[in-house]
Design a protein around this motif. Structure first.
Motif, PDB file in Angstrom:
ATOM      1  N   GLU A  33       0.834  -1.196   0.000  1.00 52.35           N
ATOM      2  CA  GLU A  33       0.000   0.000   0.000  1.00 52.35           C
ATOM      3  C   GLU A  33       0.868   1.245   0.000  1.00 52.35           C
ATOM      4  O   GLU A  33       1.920   1.280   0.639  1.00 52.35           O
ATOM      5  N   ILE A  34       0.460   2.265  -0.734  1.00 52.15           N
ATOM      6  CA  ILE A  34       1.221   3.502  -0.670  1.00 52.15           C
ATOM      7  C   ILE A  34       1.181   4.016   0.764  1.00 52.15           C
ATOM      8  O   ILE A  34       0.190   3.838   1.476  1.00 52.15           O
ATOM      9  N   PRO A  35       2.244   4.640   1.244  1.00 53.17           N
ATOM     10  CA  PRO A  35       2.423   4.865   2.678  1.00 53.17           C
ATOM     11  C   PRO A  35       1.604   5.975   3.311  1.00 53.17           C
ATOM     12  O   PRO A  35       1.689   6.180   4.516  1.00 53.17           O
ATOM     13  N   GLU A  36       0.827   6.697   2.559  1.00 55.02           N
ATOM     14  CA  GLU A  36       0.111   7.839   3.118  1.00 55.02           C
ATOM     15  C   GLU A  36      -1.349   7.510   3.383  1.00 55.02           C
ATOM     16  O   GLU A  36      -2.093   7.150   2.483  1.00 55.02           O
ATOM     17  N   GLU A  37      -1.777   7.624   4.649  1.00 51.85           N
ATOM     18  CA  GLU A  37      -3.182   7.433   4.998  1.00 51.85           C
ATOM     19  C   GLU A  37      -3.920   8.761   4.892  1.00 51.85           C
ATOM     20  O   GLU A  37      -3.357   9.831   5.125  1.00 51.85           O
ATOM     21  N   SER A  38      -5.187   8.702   4.557  1.00 51.17           N
ATOM     22  CA  SER A  38      -5.944   9.934   4.353  1.00 51.17           C
ATOM     23  C   SER A  38      -6.454  10.551   5.645  1.00 51.17           C
ATOM     24  O   SER A  38      -6.744  11.733   5.695  1.00 51.17           O
ATOM     25  N   GLY A  39      -6.613   9.729   6.696  1.00 50.05           N
ATOM     26  CA  GLY A  39      -7.199  10.237   7.927  1.00 50.05           C
ATOM     27  C   GLY A  39      -8.712  10.299   7.883  1.00 50.05           C
ATOM     28  O   GLY A  39      -9.364  10.677   8.851  1.00 50.05           O
TER      29      GLY A  39
END
Length: 306
Positions: free
Chosen positions: A163-169
């Protein structure tokens, strides 16, 4: 995937868990999507490219010829190959992401197109990018499929899908109305275009780039990450502009995509010296900033450049 095959064949530029923490939900949703992608590849190996595409593409799925077109309508009247396995295609998802709402996702990875009719069974390498949408019955279907040819394999097959490492929150319950989702996409593309004119194309891209951002360009390996993209765009002085033809945003408002035509021109008011078609996939991070996941560009053939 497949996309490289689609180019060569002139057919087409040829996996939810609730009540868990967001990270677990996101990871499990992606692995389900990745397993669907792998099932797609297995069906392709067994039944051929056309049959597998028809099975896993949504009825309104868009592919690139290089211009965007609805795949099923585009091939409806084309002859069915006498030997569906004369041309084979291998691929796997190695990077992906799924919206917090679980309705929209994407996958990308290497592909190998093999001409089984030619001496030596020559191989052609590529990198695919697919946008997937969950249908009412819970199945995932491809809604946009695009690929590039690469000079060598971008990475070996046999890798896991990460998974790309940035979570959206954002949470699964953060549903937005269709009107608000459309407004997000219009704003993203409009501001991107304005930034290209006022800041220059390279700076406009860098302001929308993160560690996972990818540029996919024909005959090149994927350009991934801020530093690599900065180097790639260092000498790009042309002004980019985009004309969207379609797109969508997840119900949670954290992943969106747009496709259409693009132009690159030496200056604001000059005629373009390159025309083609694009796919942008966007992701909103925890800070509320929208960053590009991918920018895929497919130029028109030289004879069509005007």
């Amino acid at each position: 995937m497949k996309r490289l095959a689609v180019d060569i064949l002139v057919l087409v530029c040829i996996g939810s868990m609730l009540g868990v923490a967001q990270d677990d939900h996101s990871t499990s949703s992606l692995q389900f999507l990745a397993s669907t992608e792998r099932a797609f590849a297995r069906v392709c190996a067994e039944k051929g490219i056309r049959a597998s595409f028809l099975q896993f593409f949504a009825d309104s799925a868009v592919a690139f010829f290089p211009e965007p077109a609805k795949y099923k309508a585009a091939i409806k009247n084309r002859p069915i190959p006498a030997n569906p396995l004369a041309m084979s295609l291998e691929w796997e998802p190695q990077v992906g992401g799924v919206a917090a709402s679980g309705d929209l996702g994407f996958t990308t990875g290497p592909s190998i197109f093999i001409d089984n009719t030619a001496e030596g069974n020559p191989k052609y390498y590529g990198q695919f990018f697919s946008v997937w949408k969950k249908e009412k019955d819970g199945t995932w279907k491809v809604v946009v499929d695009i690929g590039i040819e690469t000079p060598t394999p971008a990475s070996p097959l046999g890798q896991p899908c990460t998974e790309i490492p940035e979570e959206s929150g954002r949470e699964e319950s953060d549903a937005l109305s269709g009107e608000k989702r459309d407004a997000i996409l219009v704003k993203l593309e409009s501001e991107f275009g304005k930034a290209c004119k006022s800041e220059g194309t390279a700076q406009a891209y860098l302001g929308r780039t993160d560690s996972y951002t990818r540029l996919h360009r024909e005959k090149l390996l994927p350009v991934v990450g801020v530093d690599a993209i900065k180097r790639y765009l260092a000498n790009e002085l042309r002004v980019a502009s985009w004309s969207p033809m379609g797109g969508d945003v997840s119900a949670a408002g954290d992943i969106g995509y747009s496709y259409g035509s693009y132009e690159l021109a030496p200056s604001h008011n000059s005629d373009p010296d390159e025309k083609g078609y694009y796919l942008h996939v966007w992701k909103c991070n925890k800070r509320g900033e929208w960053k590009l996941v991918v920018d895929v560009a497919k130029p028109e053939p030289p004879a069509e450049q005007k």
